[in-house]
Write a protein that holds these residues in place. Structure first.
Motif, short mmCIF file in Angstrom:
data_model
loop_
_atom_site.label_atom_id
_atom_site.label_comp_id
_atom_site.label_asym_id
_atom_site.label_seq_id
_atom_site.Cartn_x
_atom_site.Cartn_y
_atom_site.Cartn_z
N ALA A 51 26.71 -14.30 17.12
CA ALA A 51 26.99 -15.23 16.02
C ALA A 51 27.38 -14.48 14.76
O ALA A 51 28.31 -14.88 14.04
N LEU A 52 26.70 -13.39 14.47
CA LEU A 52 26.99 -12.60 13.27
C LEU A 52 28.40 -12.02 13.34
O LEU A 52 29.16 -12.05 12.36
N LEU A 53 28.76 -11.50 14.51
CA LEU A 53 30.10 -10.93 14.66
C LEU A 53 31.19 -12.00 14.58
O LEU A 53 32.30 -11.73 14.09
N ALA A 54 30.88 -13.22 15.02
CA ALA A 54 31.85 -14.31 14.92
C ALA A 54 32.04 -14.77 13.48
O ALA A 54 33.12 -15.25 13.11
N LEU A 55 31.01 -14.61 12.67
CA LEU A 55 31.04 -15.09 11.29
C LEU A 55 31.81 -14.18 10.34
O LEU A 55 32.40 -14.66 9.37
N ALA A 56 31.77 -12.87 10.59
CA ALA A 56 32.22 -11.93 9.56
C ALA A 56 33.04 -10.80 10.15
O ALA A 56 32.63 -10.18 11.14
N THR A 110 36.99 -14.66 -7.61
CA THR A 110 37.64 -13.37 -7.37
C THR A 110 36.59 -12.27 -7.26
O THR A 110 36.56 -11.33 -8.06
N PRO A 111 35.71 -12.36 -6.30
CA PRO A 111 34.68 -11.32 -6.18
C PRO A 111 35.27 -10.02 -5.69
O PRO A 111 36.21 -10.00 -4.88
N ALA A 112 34.72 -8.90 -6.16
CA ALA A 112 35.18 -7.61 -5.68
C ALA A 112 34.82 -7.43 -4.21
O ALA A 112 35.60 -6.87 -3.44
N ASP A 113 33.64 -7.89 -3.85
CA ASP A 113 33.16 -7.79 -2.47
C ASP A 113 32.64 -9.15 -2.05
O ASP A 113 31.47 -9.46 -2.25
N PRO A 114 33.48 -9.99 -1.48
CA PRO A 114 33.02 -11.33 -1.14
C PRO A 114 31.93 -11.31 -0.08
O PRO A 114 31.87 -10.43 0.77
N VAL A 115 31.06 -12.32 -0.18
CA VAL A 115 30.02 -12.51 0.83
C VAL A 115 30.60 -13.39 1.92
O VAL A 115 31.18 -14.44 1.64
N ALA A 116 30.43 -12.98 3.18
CA ALA A 116 31.07 -13.70 4.29
C ALA A 116 30.20 -14.81 4.85
O ALA A 116 30.73 -15.80 5.37
N ALA A 117 28.87 -14.66 4.80
CA ALA A 117 28.01 -15.63 5.46
C ALA A 117 26.58 -15.50 4.98
O ALA A 117 26.19 -14.46 4.42
N LEU A 118 25.80 -16.54 5.22
CA LEU A 118 24.38 -16.57 4.91
C LEU A 118 23.60 -16.80 6.19
O LEU A 118 23.97 -17.63 7.01
N VAL A 119 22.50 -16.06 6.35
CA VAL A 119 21.60 -16.26 7.48
C VAL A 119 20.26 -16.76 6.96
O VAL A 119 19.74 -16.24 5.96
N LEU A 120 19.73 -17.78 7.62
CA LEU A 120 18.41 -18.32 7.30
C LEU A 120 17.53 -18.26 8.55
O LEU A 120 18.03 -18.32 9.67
N VAL A 121 16.23 -18.14 8.33
CA VAL A 121 15.25 -18.20 9.42
C VAL A 121 14.36 -19.42 9.18
O VAL A 121 13.69 -19.51 8.16
N SER A 122 14.38 -20.38 10.11
CA SER A 122 13.54 -21.56 9.97
C SER A 122 13.44 -22.26 11.32
O SER A 122 14.47 -22.55 11.94
N PRO A 123 12.21 -22.50 11.80
CA PRO A 123 10.94 -22.16 11.18
C PRO A 123 10.61 -20.68 11.35
O PRO A 123 11.23 -19.98 12.15
N SER A 124 9.60 -20.26 10.58
CA SER A 124 9.13 -18.89 10.70
C SER A 124 8.27 -18.74 11.96
O SER A 124 7.97 -19.72 12.64
N ARG A 178 34.89 -14.80 21.69
CA ARG A 178 35.29 -13.39 21.68
C ARG A 178 34.08 -12.48 21.44
O ARG A 178 33.90 -11.46 22.12
N ALA A 179 33.21 -12.87 20.51
CA ALA A 179 32.01 -12.08 20.24
C ALA A 179 31.07 -12.07 21.44
O ALA A 179 30.46 -11.04 21.77
#
Length: 460
Positions: free
Chosen positions: A79-84, A146-160, A232-233
């Protein structure tokens, strides 16, 4: 007779899906099949597996579902590789599963680790509030035009691991307003993250369903992540010979989530869990609030007991918990709770209190972490570099060569490539004095990573 209160959630077979039980009663090995045309596989458009994935997607409200045979770990990485794309920055919580760090190395991604609220009474990290996540996104520069280094994705953990849930609808909406796709590690959940609007969700068949270890599922919805990118990932990371048994386990566990029989089974287990909670409360046993009725979390610190010592004491008496921590001990009832657990476990916990109980432990101190931090040295470079062990007293200024997960809090205080600042070095020394034998007196660092030698290392 012991009390196994640990994962997998099928409780040594008591809570296995009926379909999976029928399969396992067949002649041993008869279910160990290759990707025959009529069977297919997770990345093949025809065959029984493809049809089962489409059926589970319809039942869960997803646009696509892929079964996995390398656990939630392998699907989180895919999933991470597919996101970014390579070189991207991805926001990861400090309570991440280590597989996500491995995914960053595989995908050449730059992890941005964000801190979480901390409970000093229990020593546990808490789910982020919307206000906390908003501050994290601001600190990371997420959503800037116009970020110098854009953020590609956010990961959350729920539930813990302890069953505490975040306000996923609010958190996902916040990320989407910033233009970020969201991956939710819901290995300990039942798919609620999909209804909350998450783009990708990873489920574990063995942690919250009636499946076997290593079987899992990846769910997709919306247009923020392409199905081709996910496939693909998966092709890169999943085996070319998936276990037919584990594929059947993933299918059976997902169908249990929505079938009337599966829901009845979960409700029965929930009823047992609620009775157990009430019984413990009547006896004055301190519990940590959990949103999962099938998790019982004993607040050992309130009893004056280190959770790891409580675990060792209970193990000698046949009570097997899932997760010991200095301030807490987590028990998993699973979908087939052991007979008599409502009476047997509280009785043993009372004996534990009489044997080891004392004045409550002092509050835990939060590790001194920045709100958002990126490793100075690329994660993969640090992990592969020559390393040396140095005493904690000499660690300040050095660069970590491997993840450091001390107790408390038991999740990465350092990841490879992070500079060990003086505050964290001092905190580690203090924790080593408080918890002798539980925190190593040395830490592995990148060889020659003193501050004045960093330019040489970073430029190699």
């Amino acid at each position: 007779m012991g009390l196994p209160l640990h994962l997998p959630a099928h409780g040594r077979g008591r809570g296995l899906s009926p379909a999976l039980q029928r399969l396992l009663r067949q002649r041993p090995g008869s279910w160990d099949l290759p990707e025959l045309p009529e069977l297919g596989g997770p990345l093949i458009d025809s065959g029984a597996v493809a049809e089962a994935q489409r059926r589970c997607a319809r039942q869960l409200g997803a646009e696509a579902v892929w079964f996995g045979v390398n656990g939630a770990s392998g699907l989180l990485q895919a999933a991470l590789l597919a996101l970014a794309p390579p070189g991207s920055r991805v926001l990861l919580p400090r309570n991440l599963h280590r597989s996500l760090l491995h995914g960053c190395v595989l995908g050449q991604l730059r992890p941005l680790l964000y801190d979480l609220p901390f409970d000093p009474a229990t020593g546990l990290w808490l789910p982020p509030s919307p206000a906390h996540l908003d501050a994290v996104l601001d600190a990371a520069g997420a959503g800037l035009l116009t970020p110098a280094d854009p953020v590609a994705a956010l990961v959350l953990v729920s539930p813990s691991y302890q069953g505490q849930r975040a306000d996923l609808p609010a958190l996902v909406a916040l990320a989407h307003r910033r233009g970020l796709p969201v991956l939710v590690d819901q290995a300990h959940g039942r798919g609620e993250a999909l209804a909350a609007g998450s783009d990708l969700v990873v489920l574990s068949a063995q942690k919250a369903g009636g499946g076997l270890a290593q079987s899992a599922a990846l769910l997709l919805q919306g247009q923020r992540v392409g199905q081709d990118a996910v496939a693909r990932a998966l092709l890169w990371l999943q085996t070319s010979s998936p276990s037919a048994l584990l594929l059947a386990s993933a299918e059976a566990a997902l169908e249990e989530l929505t079938s009337p029989a599966g829901l009845r089974r979960w409700q029965c287990a929930r009823w047992v869990g609620e009775r157990l909670q009430r019984r413990c409360q009547v006896l004055g046993l301190p519990l940590i609030a959990s949103d999962d009725p099938l998790r019982l979390v004993l607040h050992t610190a309130a009893l004056g007991i280190n959770g790891l010592e409580a675990d060792a004491w209970l193990l000698e008496r046949g009570v097997i918990a899932e997760l010991p921590e200095p301030g807490a001990l987590t028990f998993c009832l699973g979908l087939g709770p052991p007979a008599g657990v409502v009476w047997r476990l509280p009785r043993q916990l009372q004996r534990l209190r009489r044997a080891l109980g004392d004045d409550p432990l002092p509050p835990f101190s939060a590790p001194p972490l920045p709100l958002v931090a990126e490793p100075e040295l690329p994660l993969g470079v640090a992990w592969r570099s020559a390393a040396e062990a140095v005493p904690l007293a000499a660690a300040a200024g050095r660069i970590a060569a491997e993840p450091l997960c001390p107790y408390p809090p038991g999740i990465p205080l350092l990841v490879p490539g992070e500079r060990i600042d003086s505050a964290r070095a001092a905190w580690l020394q203090q924790q080593a004095r408080l918890w002798p034998g539980q925190i190593a007196d040395t830490v592995r660092v990148v060889a020659g990573s003193e501050a004045d030698g960093f330019a040489r290392i970073g430029g190699s």
